[in-house]
Design a protein around this motif. Structure first.
Motif, short mmCIF file in Angstrom:
data_model
loop_
_atom_site.label_atom_id
_atom_site.label_comp_id
_atom_site.label_asym_id
_atom_site.label_seq_id
_atom_site.Cartn_x
_atom_site.Cartn_y
_atom_site.Cartn_z
N PRO A 54 -8.54 -4.40 -3.81
CA PRO A 54 -8.06 -2.94 -4.00
C PRO A 54 -8.51 -2.05 -3.23
CG PRO A 54 -9.36 -3.59 -5.76
CD PRO A 54 -9.19 -4.84 -5.19
N TYR A 55 -9.81 -2.23 -2.42
CA TYR A 55 -10.43 -1.31 -1.63
C TYR A 55 -9.75 -1.40 -0.32
CZ TYR A 55 -13.35 -0.48 -5.49
OH TYR A 55 -13.81 -0.11 -6.68
N THR A 56 -8.86 -2.27 -0.06
CA THR A 56 -8.37 -2.44 1.30
C THR A 56 -7.14 -1.63 1.65
OG1 THR A 56 -7.07 -4.39 0.75
CG2 THR A 56 -9.24 -4.91 1.59
N TYR A 57 -6.62 -1.03 0.32
CA TYR A 57 -5.52 -0.02 0.37
C TYR A 57 -5.69 1.15 1.10
CZ TYR A 57 -3.22 -3.38 -3.08
OH TYR A 57 -2.71 -4.68 -3.44
N LEU A 58 -4.64 1.89 1.86
CA LEU A 58 -4.79 3.17 2.19
C LEU A 58 -5.03 4.20 0.84
CD1 LEU A 58 -1.87 3.55 4.58
CD2 LEU A 58 -4.18 3.89 5.33
N SER A 59 -5.55 5.36 1.18
CA SER A 59 -5.68 6.37 0.25
C SER A 59 -4.30 6.77 -0.21
CB SER A 59 -6.56 7.32 0.50
OG SER A 59 -5.82 8.26 1.37
N ALA A 60 -3.96 6.94 -1.75
CA ALA A 60 -2.69 7.28 -1.72
C ALA A 60 -2.12 8.70 -1.01
CB ALA A 60 -2.70 7.84 -3.30
N PRO A 61 -2.92 9.59 -0.88
CA PRO A 61 -2.38 10.71 0.14
C PRO A 61 -2.02 10.47 1.34
CG PRO A 61 -4.24 11.57 -1.20
CD PRO A 61 -4.11 10.12 -1.44
N ASP A 62 -2.87 9.46 1.96
CA ASP A 62 -2.53 8.87 3.43
C ASP A 62 -1.42 8.13 3.48
OD1 ASP A 62 -4.58 10.30 4.39
OD2 ASP A 62 -6.01 8.53 4.61
N LEU A 63 -0.98 7.53 2.31
CA LEU A 63 0.26 6.57 2.15
C LEU A 63 1.33 7.43 2.00
CD1 LEU A 63 1.43 3.72 2.43
CD2 LEU A 63 1.32 3.68 -0.23
N ILE A 64 1.17 8.57 1.21
CA ILE A 64 2.48 9.25 1.12
C ILE A 64 2.72 10.07 2.28
CG2 ILE A 64 3.07 11.55 0.11
CD1 ILE A 64 1.46 10.65 -2.64
N ILE A 65 1.66 10.62 3.24
CA ILE A 65 1.95 10.96 4.49
C ILE A 65 2.73 10.16 5.30
CG2 ILE A 65 0.87 12.00 6.50
CD1 ILE A 65 -1.37 13.29 4.67
N ASP A 66 2.25 8.92 5.37
CA ASP A 66 2.72 7.62 6.43
C ASP A 66 4.29 7.55 5.84
OD1 ASP A 66 2.45 5.40 8.13
OD2 ASP A 66 3.19 4.80 6.47
#
Length: 309
Positions: free
Chosen positions: A100-112
């Motif tokens: 689970p620590y390999t995922y993008l941060s949630a705000p960064d994924l939303i931005i992407d």
């Protein structure tokens, strides 16, 4: 073109049921899921989220990890439910989920996801709104990429469901967890549709519904969703709360907007005690759309039919 959906949930049973419902909707494309550590512990909730993607053959949908913790924490006993969900017979033996620590941060994924989308995106939020607000604060121009936000949140003409110290009971939990971000989101005056307790109070999880769903046990999704909903009977003790189809109702709005009665209102959010998180009508507030009614029989029939596929 399919409707692009970006989902943010907070890992509870009804959030995961909502994820399953989105994954079965025709003419939609789920372009990402972010998880908020509100009504869950983040690591098992990400595992549950990924397991459901595996079950539906959608492992390619990217996940984002929420690292922001709100102002008012959900009770610990509610947050532990994903640990049980991950041990259900249909999920426990699925291949191991990513770290689970390999995922993008949630705000960064939303931005992407918003930045790369070729069409405007509908955002479904079944938990608090913090991840979205963090993303829009960092890249405000992404507001133009949002077609609509559908958020299970608020209580306007009914009592709230927060019962805790130093609170008068007027707030709904998704708003109460982070009242400051909630107030910011409302102030943006984006195309925001709230599915509040005013309408979710019409659709409790009843034994009659569970009994009918159980007659469809030979269908994989009916079997799994029946197990998940059965876990709600002691998630919130019946003498204290009733478990409603909060998030599932909000999710069904994506497919059945014409079955809801809605109203355009001026509203605001309180950010401090004793009514922190209260959503209230305010002639000097901000423009939002709120759902006020739905036909319960039609809704239940939609859910039963959909999970029979």
């Amino acid at each position: 073109m399919p409707k692009l959906i970006l989902m943010d949930h907070d890992g509870a049973i009804d959030d995961l049921l909502s994820q399953l419902l989105v994954l079965t909707m025709p003419d939609t494309e789920l372009i990402g899921i972010t998880v908020t550590p509100a009504d869950c512990y983040i690591e098992p909730a990400l595992e549950s989220t990924y397991k459901l993607l595996q079950l539906m053959g959608k492992e390619s949908v990217p996940l984002g990890r929420g690292d922001y913790y709100g102002i008012n924490a959900f009770p610990n006993e509610w947050r532990a439910r994903p640990e049980i969900i991950n041990a259900l017979p249909m999920l426990i033996n699925l291949p191991k989920s990513p770290d689970p620590y390999t995922y993008l941060s949630a705000p960064d994924l939303i931005i992407d996801r918003l930045s790369s989308a070729t069409e405007t995106v509908t955002i479904l939020m079944t938990g608090p709104c913090s991840n979205l607000v963090l993303a829009l604060e960092e890249v405000p121009e992404l507001k133009d990429k949002i077609k609509e936000i559908v958020w299970m949140a608020g209580a306007f003409r009914v009592h709230g469901n927060v019962q805790t110290f130093q609170h008068d009971g007027t707030a709904e939990w998704n708003v109460f967890w982070d009242p400051i971000s909630s107030q910011k989101l409302v102030s943006y005056e984006l195309p925001l549709t709230l599915i509040p307790l005013d309408v979710t109070n019409h659709v409790p999880v009843t034994r009659k519904f569970l009994s009918t769903l159980a007659t469809q046990i030979d269908y994989k999704l009916s079997n799994l969703t029946g197990q998940l909903w059965a876990l709600t009977l002691d998630t919130i003790p019946s003498y204290h709360y009733t478990y409603f189809m909060w998030d599932i109702l909000a999710t069904s709005y994506l497919a059945l907007p014409e079955k809801f009665t809605t109203e355009i209102v001026k509203a605001n959010v309180s950010t401090r005690p004793p009514n922190a998180g209260q959503t209230y009508l305010d002639d000097n507030g901000y423009t939002v759309k709120i759902a006020t009614d739905v036909n319960p029989a039609h809704f239940y029939e939609y859910i039963l039919t959909h999970f029979k596929r």
